[in-house]
Design an enzyme around this catalytic site. Structure first.
Site, PDB file in Angstrom:
ATOM      1  N   ARG A  63      -1.040  25.705  10.560  1.00 24.76           N
ATOM      2  CA  ARG A  63      -2.043  25.100   9.672  1.00 24.76           C
ATOM      3  C   ARG A  63      -1.568  23.747   9.152  1.00 24.76           C
ATOM      4  NH1 ARG A  63      -3.878  26.718   4.010  1.00 24.76           N
ATOM      5  NH2 ARG A  63      -6.014  25.961   3.891  1.00 24.76           N
ATOM      6  N   HIS A  67      -3.687  20.233   9.436  1.00 24.55           N
ATOM      7  CA  HIS A  67      -4.026  19.450   8.247  1.00 24.55           C
ATOM      8  C   HIS A  67      -3.386  18.070   8.298  1.00 24.55           C
ATOM      9  CE1 HIS A  67      -5.888  22.354   5.175  1.00 24.55           C
ATOM     10  NE2 HIS A  67      -5.929  22.961   6.358  1.00 24.55           N
ATOM     11  N   ASN A  95      -5.415  20.983   0.254  1.00 21.93           N
ATOM     12  CA  ASN A  95      -4.089  21.252   0.796  1.00 21.93           C
ATOM     13  C   ASN A  95      -3.221  22.130  -0.100  1.00 21.93           C
ATOM     14  OD1 ASN A  95      -4.310  19.873   3.256  1.00 21.93           O
ATOM     15  ND2 ASN A  95      -3.721  17.916   2.354  1.00 21.93           N
ATOM     16  N   HIS A 197      -7.363  30.833  13.591  1.00 22.70           N
ATOM     17  CA  HIS A 197      -7.733  31.840  12.595  1.00 22.70           C
ATOM     18  C   HIS A 197      -7.489  33.262  13.089  1.00 22.70           C
ATOM     19  CE1 HIS A 197     -10.561  28.975  10.158  1.00 22.70           C
ATOM     20  NE2 HIS A 197      -9.280  28.663  10.055  1.00 22.70           N
TER      21      HIS A 197
END
Length: 329
Positions: A63, A67, A95, A197
């Site tokens: 992740r 990001h 975040n 996910h």
């Protein structure tokens, strides 16, 4: 050709010769073959140790990479700590839920790399994050792949730069497709990367609207599997701590696999932005294909994450190699 034309032609040739390549063209496998030949083994060793300590290392690192790349490009700007009057990317609301184990993995890997005299101050935090991401995916049962290297670390990091750059859990297909397209990624790339996910967790507050008061006519989102919805309500009752963690994948939460797509077929996508990939007829065929074939999915994912790693790469004077991943300069 006259002298003026010759001069113009020479100038044009010089511009072509010395103009920077597109950033992705400067990335290549084995970039550190001469400067830090054992780089990948060093990083992999640290990642394996972190993985044995806590599985959270896997989704946290994956992740973090996403990001980072979607805001200012893959330049480790998400790792910079806020200092003085500057609020950095990592302190933007979108975040704040990034797990510390992702940051810790990169910091420890960078320390291990710099402990080798030949490698010290030669490898960017951005490249270490890209390598660590590949390694956590592989450790969780996903595909391994060659990582393109040669990124520099970014020279700035601001919370304001995050605004509107990251997909939200209620996005529809058009919004998702548009946001990924802005980063040079296709709809198929988006569907492949969404399978991240299949790992990790979310907090109740991120999907509570789907199980309580979805609309005036439906308390529960009708695209949500009714049994799954009841399970979510049991885990996330009203007025419960909104930060309670729920597995994103209710079937194989610790394995990187194509179960994500099989879950969507059954109405078990945790976010509406997940489930829309199946409910929308434009993306459903891809979901069905990858639910049926893990090989097809793995190939598509490798292609997509390789393209993700090229987004906004910094080279030349646009970046540097930080002495510490959380400090600019």
């Amino acid at each position: 050709m006259g002298k003026l034309e010759q001069a113009a032609a020479l100038l044009a040739a010089l511009i072509v010769c010395f103009a920077p390549f597109p950033t992705s063209a400067q990335l290549r496998q084995n970039f550190y073959a001469s400067t830090c030949p054992d780089l990948e083994n060093i990083v992999r060793g640290v990642v394996q140790t972190k993985f044995r300590q806590t599985f959270v290392t896997v989704p946290a690192t994956l992740r973090l990479f996403f990001h980072d790349c979607f805001v200012e490009g893959c330049d480790a700007s998400v790792m910079v700590a806020s200092r003085g009057g500057n609020t950095a990317e990592k302190d933007h609301p979108d975040n704040l839920s990034l797990a510390g184990d992702g940051f810790d993995t990169v910091v420890k890997a960078r320390a291990a790399v710099d402990a080798v005299p030949q490698c010290r101050n030669k490898v960017s935090c951005a490249d270490i994050l890209a390598l660590a991401t590949r390694d956590v995916i592989s450790l969780a049962g996903g595909p391994s792949y060659a990582v393109e290297l040669g990124r520099l670390d970014g020279l700035r990091s601001t919370a304001a730069s995050v605004n509107g750059k990251l997909p939200q859990p209620n996005f529809n297909l058009n919004q998702l497709t548009s946001m990924f397209a802005a980063n040079g990624l296709s709809q198929q790339d988006m569907i492949a990367l969404s399978a991240a996910h299949t790992l990790g967790f979310s907090h109740c507050s991120r999907f509570a609207n789907r199980i309580y008061g979805f609309s005036s006519s439906n308390k529960i989102d009708p695209t949500l599997n009714s049994t799954y919805a009841k399970q979510l309500q049991a885990s996330c009752p009203r007025n419960v701590d909104p930060l309670i963690a729920i597995d994103m994948d209710p079937t194989t939460p610790r394995t990187f696999d194509n179960a994500y797509y099989k879950n969507l077929q059954q109405g078990k996508g945790l976010f509406s932005s997940d489930q829309i990939l199946f409910t929308d007829a434009r993306s459903r065929p891809t979901v069905n294909a990858w639910a049926q074939s893990s090989d097809q999915f793995n190939r598509a994912f490798i292609s997509a994450i390789t393209k993700l790693g090229r987004v906004g790469v910094k080279t030349g004077s646009r970046g540097n190699i930080r002495a510490a991943c959380d400090v600019l300069g």
